[in-house]
Design a protein around this motif. Structure first.
Motif, short mmCIF file in Angstrom:
data_model
loop_
_atom_site.label_atom_id
_atom_site.label_comp_id
_atom_site.label_asym_id
_atom_site.label_seq_id
_atom_site.Cartn_x
_atom_site.Cartn_y
_atom_site.Cartn_z
N ASP A 53 0.82 -1.21 0.00
CA ASP A 53 0.00 0.00 0.00
C ASP A 53 0.86 1.27 0.00
N LYS A 54 2.15 1.12 0.04
CA LYS A 54 3.07 2.26 -0.03
C LYS A 54 3.46 2.58 -1.48
N TYR A 55 2.83 1.88 -2.43
CA TYR A 55 3.19 2.03 -3.84
C TYR A 55 1.97 2.31 -4.70
N HIS A 57 0.17 1.39 -8.05
CA HIS A 57 0.09 0.22 -8.93
C HIS A 57 -0.30 0.70 -10.32
N ASP A 133 -4.17 4.30 -8.79
CA ASP A 133 -3.88 2.90 -9.10
C ASP A 133 -4.55 2.48 -10.41
#
Length: 146
Positions: A53-55, A57, A133
């Motif tokens: 969840d730190k990225y 997508h 995302d």
């Protein structure tokens, strides 16, 4: 005609000639992608790595057309938060249009919403970035990229 001269006679381009032409186009696109995308930050996906969840997508496809969809390399890339998803449109005046979708690091984001000449004469590259995302996924592009 017999002898060595017969082997040098011009032949119509068959399946082999078409295949070679397609390989040439693919090679050109891959070289352009390398020049355009440069170094993408890689993410360690091992269980002890930072939570996903730190990225951001993003959809990744190395060669895509609107008519045929993704032809090469469809998967997901991850970029640190604050980065972007990108779709590059590679075009020329004769109607050739392919897309490359990937992640952009913060350093690469200076190219967002930018049109520039490509390293291959007669082609240009238009970059479109988005920040949610999978916003560069073909299903979401119409709504998230303008």
């Amino acid at each position: 005609m017999a002898g060595p001269a017969a082997s040098w006679a011009p032949r119509p381009r068959g399946l082999r000639g078409v295949t070679q032409a397609l390989y040439a186009v693919l090679l050109t696109v891959l070289v352009m992608m390398n020049l355009v995308l440069g170094d993408i930050e890689s993410v360690d996906l091992s269980p002890q790595s930072v939570p996903l969840d730190k990225y951001l997508h993003c959809y990744r496809c190395m060669l895509e057309t609107k008519e045929l969809g993704c032809l090469l390399g469809s998967d997901t890339c991850l970029a640190p938060l604050g980065s972007s998803c990108v779709t590059l449109h590679i075009k020329n005046s004769s109607g050739f249009n392919v897309m490359v979708s990937d992640c952009y690091s913060r350093k690469q984001m200076i190219d967002c919403s930018h049109t520039r000449a490509s390293p291959v004469f007669g082609f240009w590259i238009f970059s479109q970035c988005c920040f949610l995302d999978f916003c560069n996924n073909p299903k979401n592009r119409e709504n998230t990229m303008h």
